[in-house]
Design an enzyme around this catalytic site. Sequence first.
Site, PDB file in Angstrom:
ATOM      1  N   PRO A  95      21.411 -62.603-104.758  1.00 44.92           N
ATOM      2  CA  PRO A  95      20.685 -63.587-105.579  1.00 44.92           C
ATOM      3  C   PRO A  95      19.315 -63.054-106.005  1.00 44.92           C
ATOM      4  O   PRO A  95      18.513 -62.642-105.174  1.00 44.92           O
ATOM      5  CB  PRO A  95      20.521 -64.791-104.643  1.00 44.92           C
ATOM      6  CG  PRO A  95      21.358 -64.518-103.441  1.00 44.92           C
ATOM      7  CD  PRO A  95      21.594 -63.045-103.391  1.00 44.92           C
ATOM      8  N   GLU A  96      19.087 -63.038-107.307  1.00 48.59           N
ATOM      9  CA  GLU A  96      17.759 -62.718-107.838  1.00 48.59           C
ATOM     10  C   GLU A  96      17.189 -64.015-108.420  1.00 48.59           C
ATOM     11  O   GLU A  96      17.779 -65.078-108.276  1.00 48.59           O
ATOM     12  CB  GLU A  96      17.861 -61.629-108.903  1.00 48.59           C
ATOM     13  CG  GLU A  96      18.376 -60.283-108.348  1.00 48.59           C
ATOM     14  CD  GLU A  96      18.311 -59.155-109.381  1.00 48.59           C
ATOM     15  OE1 GLU A  96      17.435 -59.190-110.261  1.00 48.59           O
ATOM     16  OE2 GLU A  96      19.156 -58.248-109.298  1.00 48.59           O
ATOM     17  N   LYS A 124      12.152 -65.290-105.433  1.00 47.68           N
ATOM     18  CA  LYS A 124      13.455 -65.591-104.842  1.00 47.68           C
ATOM     19  C   LYS A 124      13.344 -66.598-103.706  1.00 47.68           C
ATOM     20  O   LYS A 124      14.277 -66.752-102.927  1.00 47.68           O
ATOM     21  CB  LYS A 124      14.093 -64.303-104.302  1.00 47.68           C
ATOM     22  CG  LYS A 124      14.227 -63.189-105.336  1.00 47.68           C
ATOM     23  CD  LYS A 124      14.874 -61.966-104.701  1.00 47.68           C
ATOM     24  CE  LYS A 124      14.554 -60.712-105.475  1.00 47.68           C
ATOM     25  NZ  LYS A 124      15.045 -59.497-104.817  1.00 47.68           N
ATOM     26  N   ARG A 179      17.763 -47.574-104.727  1.00 48.13           N
ATOM     27  CA  ARG A 179      18.819 -48.454-105.236  1.00 48.13           C
ATOM     28  C   ARG A 179      19.573 -47.773-106.374  1.00 48.13           C
ATOM     29  O   ARG A 179      18.992 -47.059-107.187  1.00 48.13           O
ATOM     30  CB  ARG A 179      18.211 -49.763-105.764  1.00 48.13           C
ATOM     31  CG  ARG A 179      17.369 -50.522-104.751  1.00 48.13           C
ATOM     32  CD  ARG A 179      18.184 -51.008-103.563  1.00 48.13           C
ATOM     33  NE  ARG A 179      19.225 -51.936-103.994  1.00 48.13           N
ATOM     34  CZ  ARG A 179      19.035 -53.237-104.182  1.00 48.13           C
ATOM     35  NH1 ARG A 179      17.861 -53.771-103.974  1.00 48.13           N
ATOM     36  NH2 ARG A 179      20.034 -54.002-104.573  1.00 48.13           N
TER      37      ARG A 179
END
Length: 261
Positions: A2-3, A58, A251
């Site tokens: 979730p962003e 977030k 990432r």
Amino acid sequence: VPELPEVEGYARYLASHALDQKIARVDLRDERILTIPKRRLERAVIGRKFRSVRRHGKHLFASTDGETWLHLHFGMTGDLAYYIDPAKEPRFARVIFDFENGAHLAYEDMRLFGYVDLVRDPDESIRDLGLGPDPLDPAFGLRAFRGLLSRRRGAIKSLLMSQDVIAGLGNLYVDEALFRSSIHPRRPVDGLDAEEARTLFSNIRRILQDVIARHARGADLSRRYLVMNREEGERCPACGGTIKRTVVFGRTTYYCGRHQK
Ligand SMILES: [Zn+2]
């Protein structure tokens, strides 16, 4: 993972389903999800109601009619579910708020990287967490964004991923914003000119708003999004170039080898 747009979706979901209902009990399924003792959570919410919802990056905060706010972070796999039929209970429910009216609000998190917390004041919590501004906060403008860029070094992607610089962006939407802005993820921050900074800032907002709106309608993202083409060797939906894969900020990063400079 979730962003910001997903957490905005959870905030709206909580606001539209779970406010103004008296909480009868807290059904804790896994203590590891709490940053506080179970009894403190019970004392803070039982007999009370959630009254309003606030999101920063977030992080989600739900006020109660008591002195404390519930503070939720969704880690990698967090989500919310509101239901009446107990058969709809999510498999990885960690905490369930049982309302007096027979409904339930479950916080679920398969991988347990999220947490459930209590805070006195969201602003204080945001400061303690060291979070940067929220990119959708109307008070956060282009000047402030340029200010953030001007004080930093290193790759633009790393900067945008740092929650203490800007709160709420993650791997997918940082790649998306750079893709849309024709900026290579490894470009040094201090090498961006004023026009690029402006384009990047407006694309970050546009992408987040578009994704939030599409999620709200239950619609897919446009095929022109990099998110929909995250595969090495894929054809770039913007210029027909080739999508490449690398690692930035630890990432997996995708970008177009032709139009992102
Ligand atoms: Zn391209």
